[in-house]
Design an enzyme around this catalytic site. Structure first.
Site, PDB file in Angstrom:
ATOM      1  N   GLY A 152       0.890  -1.234   0.023  1.00  0.00           N
ATOM      2  CA  GLY A 152       0.008  -0.003  -0.191  1.00  0.00           C
ATOM      3  C   GLY A 152       0.686   1.282   0.157  1.00  0.00           C
ATOM      4  O   GLY A 152       2.017   1.233  -0.618  1.00  0.00           O
ATOM      5  N   ILE A 154       2.698   2.855   2.353  1.00  0.00           N
ATOM      6  CA  ILE A 154       4.200   2.463   3.010  1.00  0.00           C
ATOM      7  C   ILE A 154       4.741   1.456   2.165  1.00  0.00           C
ATOM      8  O   ILE A 154       6.041   1.764   1.861  1.00  0.00           O
ATOM      9  CB  ILE A 154       4.049   2.309   4.596  1.00  0.00           C
ATOM     10  CG1 ILE A 154       3.328   3.492   5.325  1.00  0.00           C
ATOM     11  CG2 ILE A 154       5.278   1.837   5.382  1.00  0.00           C
ATOM     12  CD1 ILE A 154       2.908   3.256   6.509  1.00  0.00           C
ATOM     13  N   THR A 176      -5.656  -5.995  -4.145  1.00  0.00           N
ATOM     14  CA  THR A 176      -5.149  -5.018  -5.116  1.00  0.00           C
ATOM     15  C   THR A 176      -3.784  -5.391  -6.105  1.00  0.00           C
ATOM     16  O   THR A 176      -2.737  -5.976  -5.246  1.00  0.00           O
ATOM     17  CB  THR A 176      -5.012  -3.685  -4.529  1.00  0.00           C
ATOM     18  OG1 THR A 176      -4.152  -3.894  -3.223  1.00  0.00           O
ATOM     19  CG2 THR A 176      -5.952  -2.938  -4.215  1.00  0.00           C
ATOM     20  N   THR A 227       7.203  -3.206  10.677  1.00  0.00           N
ATOM     21  CA  THR A 227       7.107  -1.969  11.307  1.00  0.00           C
ATOM     22  C   THR A 227       5.353  -1.794  11.042  1.00  0.00           C
ATOM     23  O   THR A 227       4.795  -0.710  10.888  1.00  0.00           O
ATOM     24  CB  THR A 227       7.664  -0.953  10.564  1.00  0.00           C
ATOM     25  OG1 THR A 227       7.409  -1.067   8.968  1.00  0.00           O
ATOM     26  CG2 THR A 227       9.130  -0.949  10.701  1.00  0.00           C
ATOM     27  N   GLU A 258       2.064  -4.340  23.414  1.00  0.00           N
ATOM     28  CA  GLU A 258       2.946  -3.337  23.649  1.00  0.00           C
ATOM     29  C   GLU A 258       2.594  -2.834  25.039  1.00  0.00           C
ATOM     30  O   GLU A 258       1.298  -2.410  25.262  1.00  0.00           O
ATOM     31  CB  GLU A 258       2.822  -2.123  22.406  1.00  0.00           C
ATOM     32  CG  GLU A 258       3.751  -2.670  21.284  1.00  0.00           C
ATOM     33  CD  GLU A 258       3.623  -1.818  19.955  1.00  0.00           C
ATOM     34  OE1 GLU A 258       3.214  -0.473  20.347  1.00  0.00           O
ATOM     35  OE2 GLU A 258       4.007  -2.197  19.034  1.00  0.00           O
ATOM     36  N   HIS A 276       8.235   1.159  18.635  1.00  0.00           N
ATOM     37  CA  HIS A 276       7.333   1.637  17.893  1.00  0.00           C
ATOM     38  C   HIS A 276       7.343   3.166  17.342  1.00  0.00           C
ATOM     39  O   HIS A 276       6.898   4.101  17.908  1.00  0.00           O
ATOM     40  CB  HIS A 276       5.802   1.661  18.733  1.00  0.00           C
ATOM     41  CG  HIS A 276       4.645   1.901  17.683  1.00  0.00           C
ATOM     42  ND1 HIS A 276       3.497   1.132  17.847  1.00  0.00           N
ATOM     43  CD2 HIS A 276       4.433   2.281  16.475  1.00  0.00           C
ATOM     44  CE1 HIS A 276       2.805   1.345  17.021  1.00  0.00           C
ATOM     45  NE2 HIS A 276       3.204   2.289  16.089  1.00  0.00           N
ATOM     46  N   ILE A 277       8.678   3.205  16.740  1.00  0.00           N
ATOM     47  CA  ILE A 277       9.198   4.765  16.511  1.00  0.00           C
ATOM     48  C   ILE A 277       8.966   4.925  14.886  1.00  0.00           C
ATOM     49  O   ILE A 277       9.883   5.883  14.514  1.00  0.00           O
ATOM     50  CB  ILE A 277      10.737   4.887  16.945  1.00  0.00           C
ATOM     51  CG1 ILE A 277      11.545   3.757  16.425  1.00  0.00           C
ATOM     52  CG2 ILE A 277      10.697   4.968  18.507  1.00  0.00           C
ATOM     53  CD1 ILE A 277      12.924   4.025  16.588  1.00  0.00           C
ATOM     54  N   GLY A 278       8.285   4.239  14.237  1.00  0.00           N
ATOM     55  CA  GLY A 278       8.002   4.512  12.896  1.00  0.00           C
ATOM     56  C   GLY A 278       7.631   5.686  12.434  1.00  0.00           C
ATOM     57  O   GLY A 278       8.303   6.280  11.344  1.00  0.00           O
TER      58      GLY A 278
HETATM   59  N1  LIG Z   1       5.436   1.304  13.062  1.00  0.00           N
HETATM   60  C1  LIG Z   1       4.864   2.451  13.158  1.00  0.00           C
HETATM   61  O1  LIG Z   1       4.961   3.453  13.489  1.00  0.00           O
HETATM   62  C2  LIG Z   1       3.901   2.465  11.829  1.00  0.00           C
HETATM   63  C3  LIG Z   1       3.093   1.574  11.794  1.00  0.00           C
HETATM   64  N2  LIG Z   1       2.211   1.637  10.513  1.00  0.00           N
HETATM   65  C4  LIG Z   1       1.299   0.430  10.055  1.00  0.00           C
HETATM   66  O2  LIG Z   1       1.490   0.151   8.587  1.00  0.00           O
HETATM   67  C5  LIG Z   1       0.188  -0.137   8.227  1.00  0.00           C
HETATM   68  C6  LIG Z   1       0.292   0.062   6.777  1.00  0.00           C
HETATM   69  O3  LIG Z   1       0.076   1.423   6.578  1.00  0.00           O
HETATM   70  P1  LIG Z   1      -0.550   1.892   4.972  1.00  0.00           P
HETATM   71  O4  LIG Z   1       0.775   1.614   3.968  1.00  0.00           O
HETATM   72  O5  LIG Z   1      -0.651   3.613   4.991  1.00  0.00           O
HETATM   73  O6  LIG Z   1      -1.694   1.300   4.687  1.00  0.00           O
HETATM   74  P2  LIG Z   1      -2.308   1.216   3.136  1.00  0.00           P
HETATM   75  O7  LIG Z   1      -3.834   0.886   3.275  1.00  0.00           O
HETATM   76  O8  LIG Z   1      -1.762   2.124   2.371  1.00  0.00           O
HETATM   77  O9  LIG Z   1      -1.561  -0.237   2.888  1.00  0.00           O
HETATM   78  C7  LIG Z   1      -1.941  -1.562   3.298  1.00  0.00           C
HETATM   79  C8  LIG Z   1      -1.573  -2.629   2.496  1.00  0.00           C
HETATM   80  O10 LIG Z   1      -2.077  -3.919   2.821  1.00  0.00           O
HETATM   81  C9  LIG Z   1      -2.810  -4.462   2.094  1.00  0.00           C
HETATM   82  N3  LIG Z   1      -3.528  -5.855   2.626  1.00  0.00           N
HETATM   83  C10 LIG Z   1      -4.611  -5.504   3.750  1.00  0.00           C
HETATM   84  N4  LIG Z   1      -5.098  -6.527   4.206  1.00  0.00           N
HETATM   85  C11 LIG Z   1      -4.242  -7.634   3.760  1.00  0.00           C
HETATM   86  C12 LIG Z   1      -4.026  -9.039   3.978  1.00  0.00           C
HETATM   87  N5  LIG Z   1      -5.112  -9.658   4.643  1.00  0.00           N
HETATM   88  N6  LIG Z   1      -3.311  -9.530   3.079  1.00  0.00           N
HETATM   89  C13 LIG Z   1      -2.109  -9.022   2.407  1.00  0.00           C
HETATM   90  N7  LIG Z   1      -2.425  -7.709   2.211  1.00  0.00           N
HETATM   91  C14 LIG Z   1      -3.388  -7.065   2.662  1.00  0.00           C
HETATM   92  C15 LIG Z   1      -3.698  -3.748   1.159  1.00  0.00           C
HETATM   93  O11 LIG Z   1      -4.047  -4.240   0.031  1.00  0.00           O
HETATM   94  C16 LIG Z   1      -2.759  -2.595   1.226  1.00  0.00           C
HETATM   95  O12 LIG Z   1      -2.000  -2.599  -0.260  1.00  0.00           O
HETATM   96  C17 LIG Z   1      -0.636   0.536   9.115  1.00  0.00           C
HETATM   97  O13 LIG Z   1      -2.110   0.168   8.962  1.00  0.00           O
HETATM   98  C18 LIG Z   1      -0.083   0.652  10.452  1.00  0.00           C
HETATM   99  O14 LIG Z   1      -0.666  -0.376  11.132  1.00  0.00           O
HETATM  100  C19 LIG Z   1       1.795   2.858   9.945  1.00  0.00           C
HETATM  101  C20 LIG Z   1       2.677   3.888  10.285  1.00  0.00           C
HETATM  102  C21 LIG Z   1       3.497   3.888  11.500  1.00  0.00           C
HETATM  103  O1  LIG Z   2       1.601   3.507  14.132  1.00  0.00           O
HETATM  104  C1  LIG Z   2       1.676   4.349  13.879  1.00  0.00           C
HETATM  105  C2  LIG Z   2       0.286   4.571  12.723  1.00  0.00           C
HETATM  106  O2  LIG Z   2       0.490   5.813  12.211  1.00  0.00           O
HETATM  107  O3  LIG Z   2      -0.546   3.698  12.552  1.00  0.00           O
END
Ligand SMILES: NC(=O)C1=CN([C@@H]2O[C@H](COP(=O)(O)OP(=O)(O)OC[C@H]3O[C@@H](n4cnc5c(N)ncnc54)[C@H](O)[C@@H]3O)[C@@H](O)[C@H]2O)C=CC1
Ligand SMILES: O=CC(=O)O
Length: 309
Positions: A152, A154, A176, A227, A258, A276-278
Site C-alpha cells: 500500500g 508505505i 489489489t 513496522t 506493547e 514503535h518509532i515508525g
Molecule cells: N510502526 C509504526 O510506527 C507505523 C506503523 N504503521 C502500520 O502500517 C500499516 C500500513 O500503512 P499504509 O501503508 O498507510 O496502509 P495502506 O492501507 O496504504 O496499505 C496496506 C496494504 O496492505 C494490504 N492488505 C490489507 N489486508 C491484507 C491481507 N490480509 N493480506 C495482504 N495484504 C493486505 C492492502 O491491500 C494494502 O495494499 C498501518 O495500518 C499501520 O498499522 C503505519 C505507520 C507507522
Molecule cells: O503506528 C502508527 C500509525 O500511524 O499507525
C-alpha cells in the site's frame, strides 16, 4: 466547536485556528480512560492516537461526538464499526506517516542485515573494536529479493527506496494489484525473499498472518522486518525460530502486547528491537498534527477527507 486532544503532541500545528474552536490538551502525557469517560461528553471532536484504544465504552461516553480524528494511519485501536453505528466518522493521517515509516523499515533492514545494533552493543560491553575478516559478517542488500507483504502507501515507498539499494521487489497483497511489481502468493514470497517486510494493517485477516508455518518457509538466511503491527506476527513463534536460528534475523518496531515484549527476544543477538518509532521524528509528529487538523477542518466544511468508516 470543542476539540479534545487525548495525547501530548506538538502544539505547532494548533496555532491560528478559528476563534470559535475550544481545544483541550492533557496536562501530562495523556488522559486516562477514567478521565476520558468523565470529560468526553462535553466534546464534539476527539483527536485520538493510534496507540490508545477507543472502545464502545468511550464511544458511548461521547454523547456529542461527531468525529474521531486519529493521529496516525493505523486505526485498529478504534472500534470503527461501532463509531459508524453511532454516526461518528473516523479519519486517519496516511500522508504524514508514509515516509518516516518507510525510512525506519529500511533502517531496520540495514541494521539487522549489517548487524549494526549487535556490534554497537558488543563494542560497549567488550570495550574494544574487534575487527576481523571473518568476524561480524552480515548480508548485503544489493541484488537481494525483498518481499513486501502489503504493498500500500508505505509498502510502495519502501519498494522505491529499496530499488535505490539495488533490490528486486516482489509483493503479496490481499486484493489489489500494483503495476510495475511482481505479485506472488504469500508462500512463494516467503520462500523466495532474502528480506521480508510487513506493511499490512492489523485486521482479523492479518492477525498472525506470519506464524510458525509461514516462518518455516523462509530461507535460513532471511531477515524479517515488522513496522506494521505486532500481532501480524505470532511473536512467540518468531522468538522460537530466532532462538533456533531457523531464520537469520528480525527487526521489530511493533509488538503484540506493547509495551510488553516476549521475554526470549531480549537475550537474542539476531533481533533488533525499537519501541514503535515508525513515525518518531519531530517532522512527522508535526505533520501528523497538521493532517489530523486538516481532516477536522474538511469534516466541518462538509467535505470530509481520510474517512475510514
Ligand atoms: N510502526 C509504526 O510506527 C507505523 C506503523 N504503521 C502500520 O502500517 C500499516 C500500513 O500503512 P499504509 O501503508 O498507510 O496502509 P495502506 O492501507 O496504504 O496499505 C496496506 C496494504 O496492505 C494490504 N492488505 C490489507 N489486508 C491484507 C491481507 N490480509 N493480506 C495482504 N495484504 C493486505 C492492502 O491491500 C494494502 O495494499 C498501518 O495500518 C499501520 O498499522 C503505519 C505507520 C507507522
Ligand atoms: O503506528 C502508527 C500509525 O500511524 O499507525
Amino acid at each position: 466547536m470543542k476539540l479534545l486532544v487525548t495525547y501530548n503532541i506538538p502544539r505547532e500545528p494548533f496555532q491560528n485556528l478559528p476563534a470559535d474552536w475550544e481545544i483541550t490538551f492533557p496536562e501530562k502525557e495523556e488522559f486516562s480512560k477514567t478521565e476520558l469517560l468523565r470529560i468526553l461528553p462535553d466534546y464534539d471532536i476527539m483527536l485520538a492516537i493510534f496507540h490508545a484504544p477507543i472502545d464502545r465504552e468511550i464511544i458511548d461516553a461521547g454523547k456529542k461526538l461527531k468525529l474521531i480524528s486519529n493521529y496516525g494511519v493505523g486505526y485498529n485501536n478504534i472500534d470503527i464499526t461501532y463509531a459508524r453505528e453511532k454516526g461518528i466518522a473516523v479519519t486517519n493521517t496516511p500522508k504524514a506517516v508514509n515516509s518516516p515509516t518507510a525510512e525506519l523499515a529500511l533502517a531496520l533492514m540495514l541494521s539487522a542485515a549489517r548487524r549494526i545494533t549487535e556490534c554497537n552493543q558488543r563494542i560497549r560491553i567488550e570495550k574494544e573494536s574487534m575487527w576481523g575478516t571473518m568476524r561480524n559478517l552480515g548480508f548485503g542488500l544489493e541484488g537481494k529479493t525483498l518481499g513486501i507483504i502489503g504493498l500500500g502507501n508505505i509498502g510502495k515507498n519502501v519498494a522505491r527506496k529499496a530499488e535505490a539499494f539495488g533490490m528486486n521487489i516482489i509483493y503479496y497483497n490481499h486484493h489489489t494489484e500494483v503495476p510495475g511489481y511482481r505479485r506472488v502468493e504469500l508462500d512463494t514470497l516467503l520462500r523466495e525473499s532474502d528480506f521480508v517486510t510487513l506493511h499490512t494493517p492489523l485486521t482479523p485477516a492479518t492477525r498472525h498472518l506470519i506464524g510458525q508455518r509461514e516462518l518455516s518457509l523462509m530461507k535460513p538466511t532471511a531477515i524479517l522486518v515488522n513496522t506494521a503491527r505486532g500481532a501480524v506476527v505470532d511473536e512467540q513463534a518468531l522468538a522460537e525460530v530466532l532462538k533456533k536460528r531457523q531464520i537469520a534475523g528480525a527487526a521489530l518496531d511493533v509488538f503484540e502486547d506493547e509495551p510488553h515484549i516476549t521475554e526470549t527476544l531480549y537475550a537474542l543477538e539476531n533481533v533488533v528491537l525499537t519501541p514503535h518509532i515508525g513515525t518518531g521524528t519531530i517532522d512527522a509528529r508535526i505533520a501528523m498534527g497538521r493532517e489530523a487538523l486538516e481532516n477536522i477542518r474538511h469534516f466541518l466544511a462538509g467535505n470530509p477527507t481520510n474517512v475510514v468508516n
